[in-house]
Design a protein around this motif. Structure first.
Motif, PDB file in Angstrom:
ATOM      1  N   ASN A 197       0.830  -1.209   0.000  1.00  0.00           N
ATOM      2  CA  ASN A 197       0.000   0.000   0.000  1.00  0.00           C
ATOM      3  C   ASN A 197       0.860   1.253   0.000  1.00  0.00           C
ATOM      4  N   LEU A 198       1.893   1.212   0.839  1.00  0.00           N
ATOM      5  CA  LEU A 198       2.764   2.377   0.959  1.00  0.00           C
ATOM      6  C   LEU A 198       3.439   2.674  -0.377  1.00  0.00           C
ATOM      7  N   LEU A 199       3.971   1.640  -0.996  1.00  0.00           N
ATOM      8  CA  LEU A 199       4.736   1.889  -2.223  1.00  0.00           C
ATOM      9  C   LEU A 199       3.837   2.225  -3.413  1.00  0.00           C
ATOM     10  N   TYR A 200       2.737   1.500  -3.562  1.00  0.00           N
ATOM     11  CA  TYR A 200       1.868   1.778  -4.715  1.00  0.00           C
ATOM     12  C   TYR A 200       1.095   3.084  -4.524  1.00  0.00           C
ATOM     13  N   ALA A 201       0.709   3.395  -3.270  1.00  0.00           N
ATOM     14  CA  ALA A 201       0.014   4.662  -3.025  1.00  0.00           C
ATOM     15  C   ALA A 201       0.976   5.832  -3.230  1.00  0.00           C
ATOM     16  N   PHE A 202       2.221   5.622  -2.849  1.00  0.00           N
ATOM     17  CA  PHE A 202       3.238   6.656  -3.067  1.00  0.00           C
ATOM     18  C   PHE A 202       3.445   6.869  -4.561  1.00  0.00           C
ATOM     19  N   GLY A 203       3.294   5.757  -5.319  1.00  0.00           N
ATOM     20  CA  GLY A 203       3.346   5.882  -6.777  1.00  0.00           C
ATOM     21  C   GLY A 203       4.617   5.363  -7.411  1.00  0.00           C
ATOM     22  N   SER A 204       5.357   4.528  -6.668  1.00  0.00           N
ATOM     23  CA  SER A 204       6.594   4.002  -7.258  1.00  0.00           C
ATOM     24  C   SER A 204       6.370   2.594  -7.808  1.00  0.00           C
ATOM     25  N   PRO A 205       6.935   2.299  -8.985  1.00  0.00           N
ATOM     26  CA  PRO A 205       6.840   0.931  -9.510  1.00  0.00           C
ATOM     27  C   PRO A 205       7.986   0.060  -8.965  1.00  0.00           C
ATOM     28  N   ASN A 206       8.927   0.677  -8.246  1.00  0.00           N
ATOM     29  CA  ASN A 206      10.152  -0.044  -7.901  1.00  0.00           C
ATOM     30  C   ASN A 206      10.037  -0.794  -6.587  1.00  0.00           C
ATOM     31  N   TYR A 207       9.712  -2.075  -6.744  1.00  0.00           N
ATOM     32  CA  TYR A 207       9.405  -2.965  -5.641  1.00  0.00           C
ATOM     33  C   TYR A 207      10.438  -4.079  -5.646  1.00  0.00           C
ATOM     34  N   GLY A 208      11.308  -4.079  -4.637  1.00  0.00           N
ATOM     35  CA  GLY A 208      12.345  -5.113  -4.564  1.00  0.00           C
ATOM     36  C   GLY A 208      11.987  -6.183  -3.552  1.00  0.00           C
ATOM     37  N   THR A 209      11.913  -7.433  -3.998  1.00  0.00           N
ATOM     38  CA  THR A 209      11.777  -8.544  -3.058  1.00  0.00           C
ATOM     39  C   THR A 209      13.079  -9.341  -3.175  1.00  0.00           C
ATOM     40  N   GLN A 210      13.270 -10.313  -2.345  1.00  0.00           N
ATOM     41  CA  GLN A 210      14.515 -11.087  -2.432  1.00  0.00           C
ATOM     42  C   GLN A 210      14.304 -12.375  -3.224  1.00  0.00           C
ATOM     43  N   ARG A 211      13.125 -12.501  -3.852  1.00  0.00           N
ATOM     44  CA  ARG A 211      12.788 -13.814  -4.416  1.00  0.00           C
ATOM     45  C   ARG A 211      13.680 -14.233  -5.579  1.00  0.00           C
ATOM     46  N   SER A 212      14.220 -13.228  -6.303  1.00  0.00           N
ATOM     47  CA  SER A 212      15.094 -13.610  -7.411  1.00  0.00           C
ATOM     48  C   SER A 212      16.409 -14.179  -6.884  1.00  0.00           C
ATOM     49  N   LEU A 213      16.681 -13.999  -5.586  1.00  0.00           N
ATOM     50  CA  LEU A 213      17.880 -14.594  -4.988  1.00  0.00           C
ATOM     51  C   LEU A 213      17.534 -15.958  -4.422  1.00  0.00           C
ATOM     52  N   CYS A 214      16.308 -16.393  -4.632  1.00  0.00           N
ATOM     53  CA  CYS A 214      15.859 -17.633  -4.004  1.00  0.00           C
ATOM     54  C   CYS A 214      15.089 -18.511  -4.980  1.00  0.00           C
ATOM     55  N   PHE A 215      13.777 -18.258  -5.134  1.00  0.00           N
ATOM     56  CA  PHE A 215      12.993 -19.266  -5.849  1.00  0.00           C
ATOM     57  C   PHE A 215      12.280 -18.787  -7.118  1.00  0.00           C
ATOM     58  N   ASN A 216      12.811 -17.749  -7.771  1.00  0.00           N
ATOM     59  CA  ASN A 216      12.166 -17.313  -9.019  1.00  0.00           C
ATOM     60  C   ASN A 216      11.996 -18.442 -10.031  1.00  0.00           C
ATOM     61  N   ALA A 217      13.033 -19.263 -10.200  1.00  0.00           N
ATOM     62  CA  ALA A 217      12.981 -20.301 -11.242  1.00  0.00           C
ATOM     63  C   ALA A 217      11.823 -21.260 -10.967  1.00  0.00           C
ATOM     64  N   MET A 218      11.673 -21.636  -9.703  1.00  0.00           N
ATOM     65  CA  MET A 218      10.596 -22.561  -9.330  1.00  0.00           C
ATOM     66  C   MET A 218       9.230 -21.932  -9.563  1.00  0.00           C
ATOM     67  N   ILE A 219       9.079 -20.682  -9.128  1.00  0.00           N
ATOM     68  CA  ILE A 219       7.766 -20.030  -9.213  1.00  0.00           C
ATOM     69  C   ILE A 219       7.373 -19.763 -10.666  1.00  0.00           C
ATOM     70  N   VAL A 220       8.303 -19.226 -11.438  1.00  0.00           N
ATOM     71  CA  VAL A 220       7.960 -18.896 -12.819  1.00  0.00           C
ATOM     72  C   VAL A 220       7.680 -20.176 -13.612  1.00  0.00           C
ATOM     73  N   SER A 221       8.447 -21.233 -13.335  1.00  0.00           N
ATOM     74  CA  SER A 221       8.209 -22.474 -14.083  1.00  0.00           C
ATOM     75  C   SER A 221       6.845 -23.068 -13.735  1.00  0.00           C
ATOM     76  N   ASN A 222       6.457 -23.006 -12.462  1.00  0.00           N
ATOM     77  CA  ASN A 222       5.139 -23.532 -12.095  1.00  0.00           C
ATOM     78  C   ASN A 222       4.020 -22.663 -12.670  1.00  0.00           C
ATOM     79  N   LEU A 223       4.254 -21.340 -12.714  1.00  0.00           N
ATOM     80  CA  LEU A 223       3.250 -20.466 -13.339  1.00  0.00           C
ATOM     81  C   LEU A 223       3.066 -20.822 -14.809  1.00  0.00           C
ATOM     82  N   MET A 224       4.172 -21.070 -15.505  1.00  0.00           N
ATOM     83  CA  MET A 224       4.100 -21.386 -16.930  1.00  0.00           C
ATOM     84  C   MET A 224       3.505 -22.776 -17.160  1.00  0.00           C
ATOM     85  N   THR A 225       3.718 -23.692 -16.216  1.00  0.00           N
ATOM     86  CA  THR A 225       3.265 -25.073 -16.418  1.00  0.00           C
ATOM     87  C   THR A 225       1.860 -25.302 -15.852  1.00  0.00           C
ATOM     88  N   TYR A 226       1.670 -24.860 -14.587  1.00  0.00           N
ATOM     89  CA  TYR A 226       0.411 -25.153 -13.888  1.00  0.00           C
ATOM     90  C   TYR A 226      -0.464 -23.918 -13.666  1.00  0.00           C
TER      91      TYR A 226
END
Lengths: 727, 263
Positions: free
Chosen positions: A162-191
């Motif tokens: 809420n804070l970031l989108y209400a403020f109006g910034s698109p720049n949202y950093g999570t740590q997921r690309s240092l962890c499980f992006n490959a798993m999540i994106v592959s499951n999104l594409m498959t399932y």
């Protein structure tokens, strides 16, 4: 989260919020008094209060034993599906996070140079005013997009968003690309879902773990499930270049060459397809793209994979046949930290497809597992402002299939340094430590240097706080409320079991206070933490008092979709996509395909990292109890290899990668391949505010070179090669 | 052996993942200082040559023997065996002689150098968490174990459970319940896939060390008394001799000046 309110509700809540604001701050409820009144604590303020762990992201239910306003012991809550009465070593030691002598208990404002660690104590009023003023200045001068916001996977994330989108910034950093992006994106594409839920029932007889070290990277209930399955006689095949504590319990350990998991899995698929071992009715009814997959798989024979993986062709063929024979009571685990090589997305796709081909769906894998619930209420709020600026992390303009909520953190950092496509000027960091997490630490410090203003929120002076201008002291997880968590047909609570120490405050309080100062109060329409939870519970007809006493509330029985109708998947085709048109349209291969990862040159080693059971990432090394029971972090090297290099166990060695150098003691062991070394991640802290952790071990992020999987955006953490010599 | 009705632990080395949740739980529950522990993990480490490797670990704490050697060795009665199993230590009675440490065949009691001198609490060891089991809870280490490697219950039930497992899965275990008879029987049973010595457990007969020591003591006391009498005699003789010598010396000392004076 549903936003569903009438104008009248809006006015009512708005009015109440304004009334609370007039008081200047929340009136903190006396935790013990409230618990005593509701019968949870006895007359001496002693007893057990149910809440939820935050030592990792598994979120086990806990029972906090409280004696006269002090938490003295944590137990697993037997009623909670993630703990079932157990806590891991991190969960057991959670009270030392709260009672860490290094806790930051007042807002801090930097007085020295960045990185000197000189701060002065400030009031909340002064600190929040300063943060809001800096954020507004940056927005006015450079636009809202010049403020970067980062935080990861915690229960107050909806309010952070809420804070970031209400403020109006698109720049949202999570740590997921240092962890499980490959798993999540592959499951999104498959399932069409981030992560199907795994089912360990009594019939599960074959488990294939690709580096999922469940006995050291503990997820309490799943760790228990795996142990119980082994005890029942299930076969476990475990792939890992290291002989981990999971390898020791597996039926078969395959010390595969790093980066070659993809070759192994493509060869499994090759056998299963060519020998027609797949579930023919399931595949024809529920999947699309089998023909294209079959064509692609032809070159990937076990004989082809053997020299790449170091696993004999007969072994690969045998495992493929065993897995198919055990199906549907077989499970190929995707793994969690799947950010290993630039080909990790294809590895994950191959694993997802392996489960689909043998028809495990509904038996060992199913939908669900989402922490979002449409049945919970939420405070009313206006729509977010329209954001037109590009994201600095390349989503979606460079990484078209990476979800916005996940992002590519290392790319965000790199583009901050480059000032491309524009320069960022401020960074709001909540409960996150990019100085330690992102590969190439020196470059992350360089990114900090580009900032006019950095503010962090944490319970201790972590390495990123050390470089910040303002530090906002958050209440620890035993001292605060967070939004409710739905799991299945229940909803669980995190509630304070003791009063916050010092001036520490909950994230719910901090975000609301900041929101009001930024003119965004409409996005934070709750009087206090309890009011927020009451609004969440409103549609359920359950009182907050009941949830506080029991630790959870039962949602009305809503049968799962899979039980009532034919299975369906939220992919464009509505089926399991062995071939993905979504991928093909943006120029990526629609079926998993071989991409050869780089290999170390003569004299170099793969630098591997991986969890130990006593630590979570880089956030727990300062916990005195975990420090007490952790092994000294050392560099593992195969003992024969070490001997051939003239290195002995316990020697100090210098480890050098393309971008950095660290010194650490050597552990000469048989438990690792000769072409690899392993470093316990998360050590080598920079902050002298961490008096327990400072000076222990070496930092993996000081060595890791930044390589990004072009499809999932995952950082290729095992693709850094190092040399090792006597220090 | 007569049936013993009390509580016991069962540890299954095939299920222990060396996560150390038990160690942390014990430390918090019993408010153990940061530099001390009542549980340790033994037998850790990788054995074999890559890639033929094996790894085991054992959660090691007081075995709560049926006939505790610590108890019999203690000259002041600081130890007691509760009827429901726990071997308890009373710091108020302890004089810090450390005989228990030498007597215990498992090396369990350890000396608290810091606290001992100041607070009179010399020895520390696992207590089976009486504060928990008395209200129907499992000991802290057992309650938190994420893989059920540690169990707690009635000794008879656990013993039957352990033997049933050995019968049902003979390939999985060494066919022995360690602690059933060792040292006269203990309240801590161990099932293992690796030799018990590798887990740091001493090979012991079913005769408790205590009985051996008591037999020795039967001889020791008359022997000591006799030897003591001999020594007393010798000492007396020496004393008499010394006194005589001293008296002679004094004579010399006193006589010499006299002589000089005479001169």
């Amino acid at each position: 989260m549903t936003i569903n309110f009438t104008r009248r509700d809006f006015l009512k809540v708005g009015g109440a919020a304004a009334g609370a604001l007039a008081l200047g701050h929340f009136i903190p409820p006396r935790v013990a008094e409230a618990a005593r009144l509701s019968g949870i604590l006895d007359a001496t303020d002693s007893g057990y209060i149910p809440s939820m762990c935050e030592m990792c992201v598994w979120r086990c239910g806990l029972l906090a034993k409280v004696e006269q306003g002090r938490v003295v012991k944590l137990e697993g809550n037997p009623d909670h599906p993630h703990s079932r009465g157990n806590l891991c070593p991190r969960g057991q030691s959670g009270l030392m996070n709260t009672y860490d002598p290094d806790r930051v208990l007042n807002p801090l404002i930097r007085v020295g140079k960045r990185g000197e660690g000189l701060f002065r104590k400030a009031s909340w009023e002064e600190a929040l005013d300063l943060v809001a003023q800096n954020m507004l200045d940056i927005k006015q001068k450079y636009g809202a997009e010049a403020m970067v916001f980062s935080s990861t996977h915690n229960l107050s994330q909806p309010l952070f968003e809420n804070l970031l989108y209400a403020f109006g910034s698109p720049n949202y950093g999570t740590q997921r690309s240092l962890c499980f992006n490959a798993m999540i994106v592959s499951n999104l594409m498959t399932y069409g879902m981030e992560e199907p839920a795994r089912i360990y029932d009594d019939n599960l007889s074959y488990i294939l773990l690709t580096g999922r070290n469940l006995f050291e990277a503990i997820s309490t209930s799943e760790t228990h499930d795996l142990s119980a399955a082994i005890d029942r006689g299930a076969k476990v095949v475990y792939l890992d270049p290291r002989f981990t504590k999971t390898a020791a319990k597996a039926s078969e350990w395959l010390p595969i060459k790093p980066g070659m998991d993809l070759a192994f899995h493509l060869a499994l698929l090759n056998v299963i397809v060519n020998e027609r071992l797949y579930n023919i009715p399931f595949v024809s009814l529920n999947t699309i793209g089998f023909d294209k997959l079959q064509v692609e798989l032809q070159p990937y024979t076990p004989a082809w994979a053997a020299p790449l993986t170091g696993i004999a062709a007969e072994t690969i063929t045998r495992i493929a046949r065993e897995f198919a024979a055990a199906a549907p009571h077989a499970l190929a685990h995707n793994g969690w930290r799947t950010s290993n090589f630039i080909n990790s997305f294809h590895t994950q796709r191959a694993i997802s497809i392996l489960n689909a081909l043998v028809g495990n769906w509904g038996v060992t894998l199913t939908g669900g597992g989402s922490e979002e619930s449409s049945t919970l209420g939420a405070p009313p709020q206006p729509p977010y402002p329209r954001i037109s600026a590009m994201r600095l992390d390349g989503v979606p303009w460079k990484y078209p299939v990476v979800p916005l909520k996940i992002g590519v953190f290392q790319e965000l950092r790199d583009n901050i340094v480059k000032g491309d496509p524009y320069q960022a000027h401020g960074w709001f960091i909540a409960r996150q430590n990019p100085a330690m997490s992102i590969s190439d630490r020196a470059r992350t410090l360089e990114a900090f240097g580009k900032m006019d203003f950095i503010v962090t929120m944490d319970i201790i002076l972590n390495d990123t706080s050390w470089f910040s201008d303002v530090v906002l002291p958050e209440a620890s997880y035993l001292e605060r409320y967070d939004p409710l968590v739905p799991i299945g047909d229940q909803v669980f609570i995190r509630q304070p079991v003791i009063e916050p120490q010092g001036e520490a405050k909950s994230a719910l309080w901090i975000y609301r206070q900041l929101g009001q100062r930024l003119g965004l109060g409409d996005f934070f329409q709750y009087i206090d933490e309890e009011d927020y939870l009451r609004q969440e519970l409103a549609p359920l007809g359950v009182s907050l008092e009941e949830v506080k006493a029991k630790g959870y509330a039962q949602l009305s029985e809503t049968p799962h979709a899979s039980e009532t109708s034919e299975p369906s998947w939220s992919t464009p085709s509505g089926k399991i996509e062995l071939y993905s048109d979504t991928l093909a349209k943006v120029g990526f291969p629609g079926v998993p395909t071989w991409e050869e990862p780089p290999q170390p040159a003569e004299g170099q080693f793969y630098l591997l990292t991986g969890k130990v059971a006593q630590q979570t990432q880089f956030g727990t090394q300062n916990n005195l109890l975990l420090h007490k029971y952790s092994d000294e972090p050392r560099l593992w090297m195969n003992a024969n290899k070490a001997a051939s290099l003239g290195l002995a166990d316990g020697d100090w060695v210098e480890v050098t990668s393309d971008i950095g150098k660290v010194n650490i003691r050597l552990l000469a062991t048989q438990a690792i391949r000769e072409d690899c070394v392993y470093l316990t991640p998360g050590y080598g802290h920079l902050s002298k505010g961490l008096t327990t952790a400072f000076g222990i071990g070496a930092s993996d992020s000081a060595l890791h070179v930044t390589y990004t999987d072009p499809i999932s955006g995952g950082q290729a953490l095992s693709q850094t090669f190092v040399t090792v010599k006597k220090a | 052996m007569t049936e013993i009705k009390h509580k016991a632990f069962l540890f299954d080395a095939t299920r222990c993942i060396d996560c150390r949740a038990c160690m942390v739980a014990c430390s918090v529950e019993n408010k153990i200082d940061m530099d001390k522990t009542r549980i340790w993990v033994a037998g850790v480490g990788v054995k074999g040559v890559f890639p033929e490797l094996q790894r085991a670990s054992m959660v090691y704490h007081c075995m709560h023997c049926n006939e505790p050697d610590c108890l019999s060795a203690c000259p002041v009665g600081a130890y007691s065996k509760r009827p429901d199993g726990p071997v308890i230590y009373d710091p108020k009675k302890c004089i810090g002689c450390r005989y228990c440490m030498n007597a215990c065949p498992f090396g369990v009691p350890h000396f608290d150098w810091d606290k001992g001198l100041v607070e009179g609490a010399f020895i520390d060891k696992c207590t089976m968490c009486p504060q928990r089991i008395d209200i129907g809870l499992e000991p802290a280490c057992v309650a938190t174990c994420p893989t059920d490697a540690l169990m707690f219950g009635e000794r008879d039930d656990l013993l039957k459970y352990a033997h049933d497992r050995l019968t049902a899965q003979p390939a999985r275990y060494i066919n022995h319940v360690y602690g059933e008879n060792e040292n006269g029987g203990t309240s801590y049973f161990i099932l293992s896939h690796v030799p018990f010595e590798e887990l740091g457990l001493p090979p012991l007969t079913s005769t408790p060390v205590k009985e051996v020591s008591e037999k020795v003591m039967e001889v020791t006391i008359p022997f000591a008394l006799g030897w003591g009498a001999v020594l007393t005699g010798v000492a007396a003789g020496v004393h008499v001799y010394n006194q005589k010598k001293e008296a002679d010396a004094k004579k010399v000392e006193t006589s010499e000046p006299q002589t000089e004076e005479k001169k």
